[in-house]
Design a protein around this motif. Structure first.
Motif, short mmCIF file in Angstrom:
data_model
loop_
_atom_site.label_atom_id
_atom_site.label_comp_id
_atom_site.label_asym_id
_atom_site.label_seq_id
_atom_site.Cartn_x
_atom_site.Cartn_y
_atom_site.Cartn_z
N GLN A 213 71.37 5.93 -35.27
CA GLN A 213 72.74 5.96 -34.98
C GLN A 213 72.56 5.91 -33.31
OE1 GLN A 213 75.37 5.07 -36.49
NE2 GLN A 213 76.94 5.62 -34.76
N HIS A 214 71.95 6.39 -32.64
CA HIS A 214 72.36 6.60 -31.04
C HIS A 214 71.01 5.65 -30.31
CE1 HIS A 214 73.34 8.18 -27.32
NE2 HIS A 214 72.15 8.47 -26.96
N PHE A 215 69.83 5.69 -30.91
CA PHE A 215 68.74 5.06 -30.26
C PHE A 215 68.17 3.84 -30.78
CE2 PHE A 215 68.21 9.85 -29.46
CZ PHE A 215 68.33 10.00 -28.22
N ASP A 216 68.96 3.49 -31.82
CA ASP A 216 68.67 2.05 -32.56
C ASP A 216 67.29 1.98 -32.78
OD1 ASP A 216 71.27 1.06 -32.72
OD2 ASP A 216 70.91 0.59 -30.34
N VAL A 217 66.47 3.22 -33.16
CA VAL A 217 65.05 3.51 -33.55
C VAL A 217 65.04 3.79 -35.32
CG1 VAL A 217 64.14 3.98 -31.43
CG2 VAL A 217 64.90 5.93 -32.89
N LYS A 218 64.23 3.39 -35.80
CA LYS A 218 64.18 3.19 -37.32
C LYS A 218 63.69 4.57 -37.92
CE LYS A 218 66.34 -0.60 -38.58
NZ LYS A 218 67.79 -0.45 -39.65
N ASN A 219 62.64 5.05 -36.94
CA ASN A 219 61.83 6.12 -37.65
C ASN A 219 61.38 7.03 -36.37
OD1 ASN A 219 59.71 4.79 -36.29
ND2 ASN A 219 60.11 3.37 -38.14
N LEU A 220 60.97 8.16 -36.63
CA LEU A 220 60.19 9.17 -35.90
C LEU A 220 59.06 8.50 -35.07
CD1 LEU A 220 60.01 12.15 -38.11
CD2 LEU A 220 61.72 11.69 -36.61
N GLU A 221 58.63 7.33 -35.35
CA GLU A 221 57.64 6.60 -34.41
C GLU A 221 58.53 6.15 -33.39
OE1 GLU A 221 54.66 4.93 -32.64
OE2 GLU A 221 54.32 6.59 -34.15
N GLY A 222 59.67 5.44 -33.40
CA GLY A 222 60.24 5.01 -32.34
C GLY A 222 60.68 6.06 -31.25
N LEU A 223 61.03 7.42 -32.16
CA LEU A 223 61.35 8.61 -31.08
C LEU A 223 60.26 9.11 -30.25
CD1 LEU A 223 63.47 11.07 -33.27
CD2 LEU A 223 64.18 9.77 -31.13
N ARG A 224 59.15 8.72 -31.00
CA ARG A 224 57.78 9.05 -30.05
C ARG A 224 57.67 8.15 -29.00
NH1 ARG A 224 51.68 9.48 -32.40
NH2 ARG A 224 52.06 7.40 -33.27
N GLN A 225 57.99 6.72 -29.08
CA GLN A 225 57.78 5.87 -28.32
C GLN A 225 58.74 6.10 -27.11
OE1 GLN A 225 57.98 2.34 -30.25
NE2 GLN A 225 55.96 2.48 -31.35
N LYS A 226 60.03 6.55 -27.41
CA LYS A 226 61.07 6.94 -26.58
C LYS A 226 60.73 8.08 -25.70
CE LYS A 226 64.84 4.25 -27.82
NZ LYS A 226 65.23 3.51 -26.76
N GLY A 227 59.69 8.81 -26.02
CA GLY A 227 59.35 10.34 -25.46
C GLY A 227 60.27 11.37 -25.97
N PHE A 228 60.97 11.26 -26.90
CA PHE A 228 61.48 12.32 -27.62
C PHE A 228 60.54 13.32 -28.48
CE2 PHE A 228 66.22 12.72 -26.87
CZ PHE A 228 66.37 11.78 -26.20
N LEU A 229 59.56 12.80 -28.75
CA LEU A 229 58.70 13.48 -29.59
C LEU A 229 57.16 13.55 -28.91
CD1 LEU A 229 59.25 12.72 -33.33
CD2 LEU A 229 59.27 15.03 -32.50
N ALA A 230 56.44 14.51 -28.66
CA ALA A 230 55.18 14.64 -28.40
C ALA A 230 54.40 14.06 -29.24
CB ALA A 230 54.85 15.94 -27.81
N ASN A 231 53.15 13.83 -28.83
CA ASN A 231 52.24 13.38 -30.06
C ASN A 231 52.02 14.52 -31.15
OD1 ASN A 231 51.76 10.80 -29.13
ND2 ASN A 231 49.92 11.46 -28.04
#
Length: 876
Positions: free
Chosen positions: A232-250
């Protein structure tokens, strides 16, 4: 964790013996066969170790092919209608028996008169065995309903085109996804609120006996909530997208990926085992799942306990990551435009917009003791909402610093004791310490019980969760706002010289569960080491060790012994020794029972423990010169009950005449209140046979029954059979026979429905024909009771002073158990004088005080015959 990734390695038409061109027209029968063979194929692949994510996506691909084939056969290609996958199916994730959620999207031109073939299409989907959930809407209706219902809006976030007019689907995406139907802030707030409500329905704990893989805290839904907010907010489809945005560490991404794979594996296996959609991990499925997933019994733990420990630890990690990410979202979404507010706490910590954070990222490396200081600050500053996400990550990164050197450091030991001694916040901070893995790091022995479940129906929570519930219960005794909940406990708590002793004993009472051996004995070793390490005095250490060693003694005595017997009270008082120890033990016992199982605590157990507490305290605090013999105690009750009855307007002559036929045992074994009630009932209903009187006992779910009838064999069997047929549980039974051969029967029962009229009717019917009594045998035995069948264990002990035999029965619970025992007593010419019925989940620990028909103790031969017959009867 990625979006839909259809696997093209195999088509559904190539599974099994079906080799059909996708262009060929196929019948419903062939589709049904294809679906069945695809389920078998996927199960076979699962058993061979194919990764579960491949199988989940493959299942969605198979269903896609079926739907597309059926659609082409029913819907003309020129009709402006589109078939869309939504929900989990929209994500391309289908477990073996998951629902298939569909949206049929209509162009406005056909909205008033949808093609009739749509109905035929849906009907055939049901006919071939697909579990379909569907809606039929226009694009505008989708928009309107999505604006009104966040669940519909969430489903549309995951919409996926299947077949039909693709431009319709693109228009839907443009209207509901690109041009968002919900304000991002409001979407986040509602999703978080939904999650909180869902967690509350599951008692806000991951560690329940039968967790729901999807809905319980730490389940798959918690991962989906994060995905939805991210979409809804970041227009990413999954957690991989959150990792790429820096919201998730590896490492965090890998943790969630591993957790989802584990939960998917369990869910996939559970669906196949149940043969239907099943999300609740019921106890009767757990054993087979453990075996299927490769777990094996070892010397200390069953395979199922190892499996469930892995499940709880997995769910725990999901819960941690969900909490962390939602807090990061809150900062990014809700607080993005707010002014940054910082309040300095000390040289190491500050409050940032209401959350505690380190002043710089190197604090824990420079000051390792700050890993404990966090929780002390939160106790001392209740206005702080929690720990900021960035600081949680720092705690995780520095947990390795909590080593033996850290535990020996005087500053850290002092900090930990300060946390325990705080007047407020103990419950919240111990729970937070456990959630962040700090408690298990500082107390490695506690770390070993995290996620440890006992595979039975008695213990509803993991050992660590039970322990934290117990600490919460102890803490409530000290809170003024809860004084009315357990008045006696609150009164006693305020008398404690050192409440921290109670908390320490609570933490260590079950610390040795799962190691093999007697956990109360093994736990003393750990408790003593803790006390010595934290410089408690020898006096305080002795109390803690006593409480850990004897934490089951009070409940066992209250529920298995005759509390009117002075010898029982003397023995227990000698064990406890002081009023101070008794106070600590009583509070620990009440808190322990209430934290074990939501259904375990009741008014009957409450009354037994209070009676034991007061009798023991009186014994300890009064001198030996005070009358404590059986005869003197009985006579004292006689006098007190007489005074109450006369104050109620009863004539002394009438009372004395009635009581002439009673023996001392009757007055010894009944309370003053019982003596008064039963006497008044007999005086008011003189000559009535049978006389049956009922009243509530302590709470609305518990009844006390007084039944008077002429003495004859079979009365106990008749009464218990009647009560169990009324779906009542017998908790306690006392039977006295007067010199006039009247049997005075006192029963305590509880149950879901307590209809007095029905109970009296059933008792009268059975007592009128005691020669034809049969034990209660239900048509259906509850599923859980079939899992824990054990051979009955029967022990005898003779009481030479009171000339009776005490029989202890340990066996699995089942409907009709007490009436089955009563039937054997009748066959062996054994009469009951007292019974303590103690049900602990799937097991019972019953105690029967019995004699021969000549009022004597049983001989060895009689004991052996009784044991043999009971074993035969209860082993079926």
């Amino acid at each position: 964790m990625s979006a839909f990734m259809p696997t093209q390695e195999m088509s559904i038409w190539e599974v099994g013996n079906l080799v059909i061109s996708p262009d060929a027209e196929v019948s419903g029968a062939l589709c049904r066969q294809a679906l069945k063979q695809s389920q078998d194929y996927l199960k076979q692949q699962f058993d061979q170790g194919v990764p579960v994510d491949e199988l989940v996506y493959q299942r969605a691909t198979f269903v896609d092919e079926i739907l597309q084939q059926m659609w082409q056969q029913h819907i003309d290609g020129t009709t402006p209608v589109t078939l869309v996958a939504v929900g989990g199916y929209g994500r391309g994730e289908l477990h073996p028996y998951s629902d298939i959620d569909l949206l049929i999207l209509l162009d406005e031109s056909v909205s008033e008169s949808p093609p009739a073939s749509l109905s035929d299409f849906l009907t055939q989907l049901w006919d071939i065995g697909l579990e379909i959930g569907h809606s039929v809407r226009t694009i505008q209706e989708c928009r309107q309903q999505a604006e009104a219902d966040i669940t519909i809006a969430t489903n549309l976030l995951e919409a996926r085109f299947l077949c039909g007019v693709e431009s319709l689907f693109e228009s839907l995406q443009q209207l509901t996804v690109t041009n968002k139907t919900w304000d991002t802030k409001r979407f986040f707030e509602l999703k978080r609120e939904e999650q909180q409500q869902r967690h509350q329905k599951h008692n806000d704990t991951t560690n329940h006996l039968e967790p729901n893989i999807k809905e319980s805290p730490g389940g798959l839904r918690d991962i989906q909530v994060v995905n939805w907010v991210a979409q809804q907010h970041f227009d990413v489809k999954n957690l991989e997208g959150l990792r790429q945005k820096g919201f998730l560490a590896n490492s965090e991404f890998e943790t969630l990926q591993k957790a989802q794979d584990f939960l998917w594996t369990v869910r996939f296996a559970l669906h196949h085992q149940a043969g239907r959609k099943q999300e609740k991990l019921m106890i009767d499925h757990q054993r087979e799942l453990a075996k299927q997933l490769g777990y094996e019994d070892n010397a200390n733990r069953m395979a199922v306990e190892q499996f469930m420990k892995d499940y709880y630890r997995c769910a725990r990690s999901v819960g941690q990551m969900n909490s962390l990410l939602l807090q990061l979202f809150e900062e990014t979404i809700i607080q993005a435009d707010e002014t940054r507010q910082v309040n300095i706490i000390n040289r190491r910590f500050q409050a940032h917009n209401g959350y505690l954070e380190t002043i710089n990222p190197g604090i824990f490396a420079y000051y390792p003791y700050a890993l404990l200081e966090v929780f002390l600050i939160l106790e001392q500053h209740p206005e702080i909402k929690g720990v900021r996400a960035s600081t949680i990550r720092q705690i995780h990164a520095h947990l390795h610093l909590i080593d033996d050197k850290f535990r020996r450091d005087l500053r850290n030991r002092t900090l930990f004791m300060e946390i325990i001694r705080q007047p407020k916040g103990i419950t919240h901070e111990f729970r937070r310490m456990n959630e962040l893995d700090v408690l298990g790091a500082y107390l490695p022995e506690f770390g070993r019980i995290v996620g440890q479940m006992q595979h039975d129906l008695f213990h509803a929570y993991t050992v660590d969760e039970h322990t934290l519930f117990l600490v919460r219960n102890l803490r409530r005794f000290s809170c003024e706002e809860y004084n009315s909940e357990f008045p006696l406990c609150s009164e006693i708590f305020y008398q404690l010289p050192k409440p921290e002793i109670l908390y320490i004993a609570g933490i260590y009472h079950d610390i040795a569960k799962g190691r093999g051996g007697d956990h109360s004995v093994l736990g003393v070793v750990d408790a003593k080491a803790f006390c010595e390490r934290h410089s408690l005095s020898q006096y305080d250490t002795d109390i803690v060790c006593f409480l850990v060693r004897q934490h089951l003694a009070m409940s066992a005595t209250a529920q298995k012994s005759d509390l009117e017997d002075p010898d029982v009270i003397k023995k227990f008082a000698d064990q406890v020794k002081t009023t101070e120890r008794l106070n600590y033990l009583y509070l620990l016992t009440v808190a322990d029972i209430r934290a074990t199982n939501d259904n375990l605590w009741n008014g009957w157990r409450d009354s037994l423990l209070k009676q034991l507490y007061h009798s023991t305290r009186q014994w300890i605090e009064h001198t030996e010169a005070q009358a404590k013999s059986t005869r003197e105690k009985s006579y004292k009750k006689y006098q007190e009950a007489m005074q109450v009855l006369m104050a109620n307007g009863r004539q002394q002559q009438d009372i004395s005449q009635l009581w002439q036929a009673y023996d001392l045992e009757y007055f010894l074994r009944h309370s003053i209140d019982e003596l008064v009630w039963q006497t008044e009932e007999r005086l008011d209903h003189a000559g009535e046979d049978p006389l049956i009187a009922l009243r509530t006992h302590n709470d609305q779910q518990t009844l006390e029954l007084f039944i008077v009838t002429s003495d004859r064999p079979g009365i106990f069997a008749a009464i218990t059979s009647s009560l169990e047929q009324c779906q009542l549980n017998v908790l306690d039974a006392k039977i006295n026979v007067t010199s006039e051969l009247d049997a005075l029967n006192t029963f305590i029962v509880n149950g879901e429905t307590l209809e007095s009229g029905e109970i009296i009717k059933a008792l009268r019917k059975q007592l009128a024909n005691t020669d034809a009594v049969k034990p209660y045998c239900p048509l259906i035995t509850p599923r859980t009771m079939k899992l824990f069948k054990t051979q009955p264990n029967i022990e005898f002990e003779t009481n030479p002073q009171q000339n009776h035999t005490v029989m202890s029965l340990y066996t699995h619970d089942r409907p009709g158990l007490v009436s089955a025992v009563a039937q054997v007593f009748l066959a062996c010419e054994v009469q009951l004088i007292n019974a303590k019925i103690n049900t602990l989940g799937d097991q019972v620990e019953d105690v029967f005080f019995i004699t021969t028909y000549d009022d004597g103790a049983l001989s060895e031969e009689q004991e052996e015959e009784l044991k043999e017959r009971l074993t035969e009867s209860l082993s079926h």
